[in-house]
Design a protein around this motif. Structure first.
Motif, PDB file in Angstrom:
ATOM      1  N   THR A 141      -8.378   2.028  -4.373  1.00 15.97           N
ATOM      2  CA  THR A 141      -7.906   3.166  -3.597  1.00 15.97           C
ATOM      3  C   THR A 141      -8.281   2.971  -2.129  1.00 15.97           C
ATOM      4  O   THR A 141      -9.070   2.114  -1.776  1.00 15.97           O
ATOM      5  CB  THR A 141      -8.526   4.480  -4.098  1.00 15.97           C
ATOM      6  N   GLY A 189       0.863   5.785  -0.271  1.00 17.07           N
ATOM      7  CA  GLY A 189       0.041   6.985  -0.295  1.00 17.07           C
ATOM      8  C   GLY A 189       0.640   8.077   0.568  1.00 17.07           C
ATOM      9  O   GLY A 189       1.814   8.016   0.943  1.00 17.07           O
ATOM     10  N   ARG A 193       5.590   2.269  -9.668  1.00 18.89           N
ATOM     11  CA  ARG A 193       4.294   2.924  -9.634  1.00 18.89           C
ATOM     12  C   ARG A 193       4.393   4.308  -8.993  1.00 18.89           C
ATOM     13  O   ARG A 193       3.733   5.252  -9.399  1.00 18.89           O
ATOM     14  CB  ARG A 193       3.313   2.061  -8.826  1.00 18.89           C
ATOM     15  N   ASN A 194       5.208   4.375  -7.949  1.00 16.74           N
ATOM     16  CA  ASN A 194       5.339   5.631  -7.220  1.00 16.74           C
ATOM     17  C   ASN A 194       6.546   5.517  -6.293  1.00 16.74           C
ATOM     18  O   ASN A 194       6.717   4.516  -5.613  1.00 16.74           O
ATOM     19  CB  ASN A 194       4.073   5.911  -6.406  1.00 16.74           C
ATOM     20  N   TYR A 214     -10.323   0.982   3.404  1.00 18.38           N
ATOM     21  CA  TYR A 214      -9.941   0.461   2.092  1.00 18.38           C
ATOM     22  C   TYR A 214     -10.878  -0.680   1.713  1.00 18.38           C
ATOM     23  O   TYR A 214     -11.715  -1.118   2.518  1.00 18.38           O
ATOM     24  CB  TYR A 214      -8.486  -0.022   2.094  1.00 18.38           C
ATOM     25  N   ASP A 219      -8.717   9.770  -0.923  1.00 21.15           N
ATOM     26  CA  ASP A 219      -8.167   9.186  -2.151  1.00 21.15           C
ATOM     27  C   ASP A 219      -6.652   9.339  -2.239  1.00 21.15           C
ATOM     28  O   ASP A 219      -6.090   9.553  -3.310  1.00 21.15           O
ATOM     29  CB  ASP A 219      -8.820   9.822  -3.390  1.00 21.15           C
ATOM     30  N   SER A 220      -5.982   9.213  -1.096  1.00 17.22           N
ATOM     31  CA  SER A 220      -4.534   9.418  -1.070  1.00 17.22           C
ATOM     32  C   SER A 220      -3.756   8.124  -0.960  1.00 17.22           C
ATOM     33  O   SER A 220      -2.549   8.109  -1.114  1.00 17.22           O
ATOM     34  CB  SER A 220      -4.162  10.299   0.123  1.00 17.22           C
ATOM     35  N   TYR A 221      -4.447   7.012  -0.684  1.00 19.90           N
ATOM     36  CA  TYR A 221      -3.777   5.734  -0.508  1.00 19.90           C
ATOM     37  C   TYR A 221      -4.201   4.790  -1.619  1.00 19.90           C
ATOM     38  O   TYR A 221      -5.340   4.836  -2.085  1.00 19.90           O
ATOM     39  CB  TYR A 221      -4.150   5.126   0.854  1.00 19.90           C
ATOM     40  N   TYR A 222      -3.271   3.923  -2.011  1.00 20.12           N
ATOM     41  CA  TYR A 222      -3.536   2.996  -3.105  1.00 20.12           C
ATOM     42  C   TYR A 222      -3.034   1.608  -2.747  1.00 20.12           C
ATOM     43  O   TYR A 222      -1.946   1.443  -2.210  1.00 20.12           O
ATOM     44  CB  TYR A 222      -2.844   3.475  -4.393  1.00 20.12           C
ATOM     45  N   THR A 223      -3.851   0.604  -3.041  1.00 13.50           N
ATOM     46  CA  THR A 223      -3.450  -0.790  -2.952  1.00 13.50           C
ATOM     47  C   THR A 223      -3.357  -1.310  -4.386  1.00 13.50           C
ATOM     48  O   THR A 223      -3.762  -0.614  -5.326  1.00 13.50           O
ATOM     49  CB  THR A 223      -4.475  -1.616  -2.160  1.00 13.50           C
ATOM     50  N   VAL A 247       0.877  -1.173   0.000  1.00 11.12           N
ATOM     51  CA  VAL A 247       0.000   0.000   0.000  1.00 11.12           C
ATOM     52  C   VAL A 247       0.906   1.211   0.000  1.00 11.12           C
ATOM     53  O   VAL A 247       1.944   1.223   0.675  1.00 11.12           O
ATOM     54  CB  VAL A 247      -0.912   0.032   1.250  1.00 11.12           C
TER      55      VAL A 247
END
Length: 408
Positions: free
Chosen positions: A201, A178, A361-362, A225, A193-197, A176
């Protein structure tokens, strides 16, 4: 005469009669107390879990004392060992561990890297229970040196978080990433909407963090989530242990993620690396040689293990390098590019000789521009979460070339 002098100088360098190499690092840089945060994989039992602890070493790299703790509260003593650093800050060594009555283990550090500031690093481990025929446990770890003075307000700001999540309910491991914000009082503010799996989101909905004068982080972060997609989960990450680096721009913590709707049900375990927002960056900051350390996740097999890499980025952003795995497998990075925006957020695509493409990804570089954290995926579904550390050692040509060139 110039050729003779040049040959003589080269001979002295090769055979060690003079010391002109700039040793940016030395084993004595390990002296002090280090806080350790690991994600461990036991292939004999298929268990994946975190550990945290402390280790004290002297100037010769000898481990004087240490201990670590697992999520169940079991504590193990580090009784002996030695850690070495070369002039690039690459780490290796061994440690002896007392696992309990009559059981000892040997931990090997096959590779690690200390950051240029010499106050944090990353490494991979293999640990075998003495006398056992079981395969060694594998660990991907992060280290932060004790020292410095901290105040709670050092938490204030926006933080990029990169987490390895061990879902004990579904039997999954995934990353995860974010951002979340912390105010001067330690309140974690909502950041929709700041975290991503890898699946959906997620949202940080609040929480409270605190920081003591030694830089130890504690508190709770609340996250909502979906897992599986369409099923909402409200989770409270309760930090078991955490530490901020002396630069006050990075940190690491481990946590129990509890079901906020039906406490105290344990949903998952979490190891997180933090990088504070801030700094001004260009893609030129990428240029050079980098090391990566972290957790590789294969959801198809399934399997979890550590991975480390060494890669080079040129002035055009082109990448080459290799990725190493605990079974001795080496995957070549044959091409690709990486770029960084003005805020130090980096992305990229690496071409692998397996036919896969690895996509960052980031990622986020710390303000010092010699370390960062990231998550990535490959076209075959592999996931990676970990850190990258820059090789800042340079051979000191300027210190002796003028004397060689000007000598008649």
């Amino acid at each position: 005469m110039k050729k003779v002098v040049l040959f003589a100088v080269v001979g002295l360098l090769l055979f060690g009669q003079v010391s002109v190499f700039a040793e940016d690092f030395n084993t004595s840089d390990m002296e002090g107390t280090w806080y350790l945060f690991d994600t461990t994989v036991n292939p004999a039992t298929l268990d994946v879990y975190w550990t945290y602890g402390e280790m004290e070493a002297d100037a010769s790299g000898k481990i004087l004392s240490g201990s670590y703790q697992d999520p169940l509260g079991n504590t193990f003593a580090v009784t002996d060992g030695n850690i070495m650093l070369d002039n690039k800050g690459v780490m290796s060594g061994t440690a002896s561990v007392d696992m309990g009555p009559g059981v000892t283990a040997t931990a090997i550090f096959p590779h690690g890297k200390i950051d240029q500031a010499k106050t944090n690093g990353a490494y991979v481990t293999l640990m075998t229970v003495d006398g056992s025929s079981d395969p060694p446990s594998m660990g991907a770890g992060f280290s932060i040196k004790g020292g410095g003075t901290f105040a709670k307000t050092d938490l204030e700001g926006d933080w990029h978080a990169y987490s390895a999540i061990i879902d004990v309910v579904a039997g999954q491991v995934f990353w995860v990433y974010g951002t979340f914000s912390v105010d001067a009082a330690g309140t974690v503010t909502a950041d929709p909407d700041s975290y991503y799996t890898p699946f959906a989101t997620a949202t940080v909905t609040g929480g409270t963090l605190t920081l003591d004068t030694d830089g130890k982080i504690s508190g709770i972060i609340n996250i909502t989530y979906e897992n599986p997609p369409g099923t909402e989960v409200n989770s409270s990450s309760v930090l078991a242990a955490g530490k901020m680096d002396q630069s006050k721009t990075t940190g690491t913590y481990v946590a129990h993620n509890l079901n906020a709707d039906s406490l105290p049900d344990l949903l998952s375990l979490e190891t997180t690396n933090l990088v504070k927002a801030g700094g001004a960056f260009t893609s030129d900051d990428n240029v050079g040689d980098w090391y990566t350390y972290g957790l590789a996740i294969d959801p198809v097999t399934p399997a979890v293990f550590w991975s480390r890499g060494q890669f080079h980025i040129d002035s055009s952003g082109n990448t080459t390098g290799s990725w190493f795995f605990p079974d001795g497998t080496v995957i070549k990075n044959t091409g690709g590019t990486m770029s960084t925006d003005s805020k130090g957020v980096f992305t990229g695509d690496f071409t692998l000789d397996t036919g896969d493409t690895l996509t960052i990804r980031n990622g986020k570089s710390a303000e010092g521009k010699t370390q960062g954290a990231l998550v990535s995926t490959t076209t075959s579904g592999m996931m990676f979460v970990g850190v990258n550390i820059k090789d800042t050692y340079t051979f000191p040509w300027s210190s002796f070339l003028p004397a060689i060139m000007n000598h008649e």
